[in-house]
Motif scaffolding. Sequence first.
Motif, PDB file in Angstrom:
ATOM      1  N   HIS A  15       0.614  -1.396  -0.356  1.00 49.45           N
ATOM      2  CA  HIS A  15      -0.136  -0.106   0.099  1.00 49.45           C
ATOM      3  C   HIS A  15       0.629   1.301   0.040  1.00 49.45           C
ATOM      4  O   HIS A  15       0.629   2.764  -0.268  1.00 49.45           O
ATOM      5  CB  HIS A  15      -1.121  -0.165   1.311  1.00 49.45           C
ATOM      6  CG  HIS A  15      -1.186   1.554   1.219  1.00 49.45           C
ATOM      7  ND1 HIS A  15      -3.058   1.160   0.719  1.00 49.45           N
ATOM      8  CD2 HIS A  15      -1.457   2.717   2.153  1.00 49.45           C
ATOM      9  CE1 HIS A  15      -3.614   2.676   0.960  1.00 49.45           C
ATOM     10  NE2 HIS A  15      -2.648   2.825   1.603  1.00 49.45           N
ATOM     11  N   TRP A  16       2.326   1.187   0.893  1.00 46.55           N
ATOM     12  CA  TRP A  16       2.906   2.430   1.221  1.00 46.55           C
ATOM     13  C   TRP A  16       3.702   2.602  -0.160  1.00 46.55           C
ATOM     14  O   TRP A  16       3.654   3.601  -1.045  1.00 46.55           O
ATOM     15  CB  TRP A  16       4.214   2.405   1.882  1.00 46.55           C
ATOM     16  CG  TRP A  16       5.269   3.694   2.134  1.00 46.55           C
ATOM     17  CD1 TRP A  16       4.153   4.498   2.278  1.00 46.55           C
ATOM     18  CD2 TRP A  16       6.615   3.015   1.496  1.00 46.55           C
ATOM     19  NE1 TRP A  16       5.737   5.389   3.258  1.00 46.55           N
ATOM     20  CE2 TRP A  16       7.111   4.732   2.359  1.00 46.55           C
ATOM     21  CE3 TRP A  16       7.282   2.453   0.996  1.00 46.55           C
ATOM     22  CZ2 TRP A  16       7.822   4.823   2.090  1.00 46.55           C
ATOM     23  CZ3 TRP A  16       8.066   2.715   0.988  1.00 46.55           C
ATOM     24  CH2 TRP A  16       8.806   4.234   1.144  1.00 46.55           C
ATOM     25  N   MET A  71       0.188  10.422   6.507  1.00 46.98           N
ATOM     26  CA  MET A  71       0.774   9.627   6.955  1.00 46.98           C
ATOM     27  C   MET A  71       0.017   8.178   7.495  1.00 46.98           C
ATOM     28  O   MET A  71       0.776   7.323   6.867  1.00 46.98           O
ATOM     29  CB  MET A  71       2.016  10.042   7.975  1.00 46.98           C
ATOM     30  CG  MET A  71       3.400  10.777   7.481  1.00 46.98           C
ATOM     31  SD  MET A  71       4.748  11.351   8.501  1.00 46.98           S
ATOM     32  CE  MET A  71       4.130  12.092   9.490  1.00 46.98           C
ATOM     33  N   ALA A  72      -0.855   8.805   7.586  1.00 44.32           N
ATOM     34  CA  ALA A  72      -2.007   7.680   8.341  1.00 44.32           C
ATOM     35  C   ALA A  72      -2.698   7.018   6.907  1.00 44.32           C
ATOM     36  O   ALA A  72      -2.476   5.826   7.114  1.00 44.32           O
ATOM     37  CB  ALA A  72      -2.950   8.581   9.269  1.00 44.32           C
ATOM     38  N   TYR A  73      -2.743   7.918   6.023  1.00 47.53           N
ATOM     39  CA  TYR A  73      -3.388   7.397   4.521  1.00 47.53           C
ATOM     40  C   TYR A  73      -2.384   6.249   3.623  1.00 47.53           C
ATOM     41  O   TYR A  73      -2.573   5.224   3.634  1.00 47.53           O
ATOM     42  CB  TYR A  73      -3.814   7.820   3.334  1.00 47.53           C
ATOM     43  CG  TYR A  73      -4.057   7.385   1.986  1.00 47.53           C
ATOM     44  CD1 TYR A  73      -5.189   7.587   1.501  1.00 47.53           C
ATOM     45  CD2 TYR A  73      -2.840   7.508   1.089  1.00 47.53           C
ATOM     46  CE1 TYR A  73      -5.489   6.847   0.900  1.00 47.53           C
ATOM     47  CE2 TYR A  73      -3.187   6.800   0.110  1.00 47.53           C
ATOM     48  CZ  TYR A  73      -4.373   5.841  -0.547  1.00 47.53           C
ATOM     49  OH  TYR A  73      -5.028   5.768  -1.455  1.00 47.53           O
ATOM     50  N   VAL A  76       1.608   5.113   7.717  1.00 42.26           N
ATOM     51  CA  VAL A  76       2.975   5.005   8.471  1.00 42.26           C
ATOM     52  C   VAL A  76       2.785   5.070   9.601  1.00 42.26           C
ATOM     53  O   VAL A  76       2.015   5.414  10.304  1.00 42.26           O
ATOM     54  CB  VAL A  76       3.451   6.830   8.107  1.00 42.26           C
ATOM     55  CG1 VAL A  76       4.946   7.313   8.509  1.00 42.26           C
ATOM     56  CG2 VAL A  76       4.397   6.924   6.656  1.00 42.26           C
ATOM     57  N   LEU A  77       3.597   4.745  10.437  1.00 42.77           N
ATOM     58  CA  LEU A  77       3.504   4.801  12.356  1.00 42.77           C
ATOM     59  C   LEU A  77       4.279   5.845  12.586  1.00 42.77           C
ATOM     60  O   LEU A  77       5.738   5.368  12.377  1.00 42.77           O
ATOM     61  CB  LEU A  77       4.304   3.095  12.735  1.00 42.77           C
ATOM     62  CG  LEU A  77       3.591   2.027  12.041  1.00 42.77           C
ATOM     63  CD1 LEU A  77       4.475   1.226  12.578  1.00 42.77           C
ATOM     64  CD2 LEU A  77       1.932   2.130  12.328  1.00 42.77           C
ATOM     65  N   PRO A  78       4.137   6.557  13.236  1.00 43.28           N
ATOM     66  CA  PRO A  78       5.026   8.043  12.991  1.00 43.28           C
ATOM     67  C   PRO A  78       5.428   8.048  13.987  1.00 43.28           C
ATOM     68  O   PRO A  78       6.535   8.965  14.452  1.00 43.28           O
ATOM     69  CB  PRO A  78       3.912   8.964  13.074  1.00 43.28           C
ATOM     70  CG  PRO A  78       2.570   8.544  13.024  1.00 43.28           C
ATOM     71  CD  PRO A  78       2.468   6.814  12.923  1.00 43.28           C
TER      72      PRO A  78
END
Length: 87
Positions: A15-16, A71-73, A76-78
Amino acid sequence: MPTVIGHHDVKDKDHWLASPKREEVFGPLGVTNIRTFVNPQNPTQVAVLMDVPDMEAVMALMQSEAGAEAMAYDGVLPETLVILVEA
């Protein structure tokens, strides 16, 4: 123009990698030459390498609601995000 590396963990590598968000959020800031990397031993660990003309603008984006949404989309684990700037 410094080259910047951002590395972090993601929920879903595929996905990323497929996400258009990097270009959507960084493109308007003049960021170019965006390249993606994946750790072959642990595909949840990824990195972005890019040329950044204005680090202040990029850092402001990363602290903004738009940055958090991107980042949420992307999954990503911020809390894992590390940014390295070419010395």
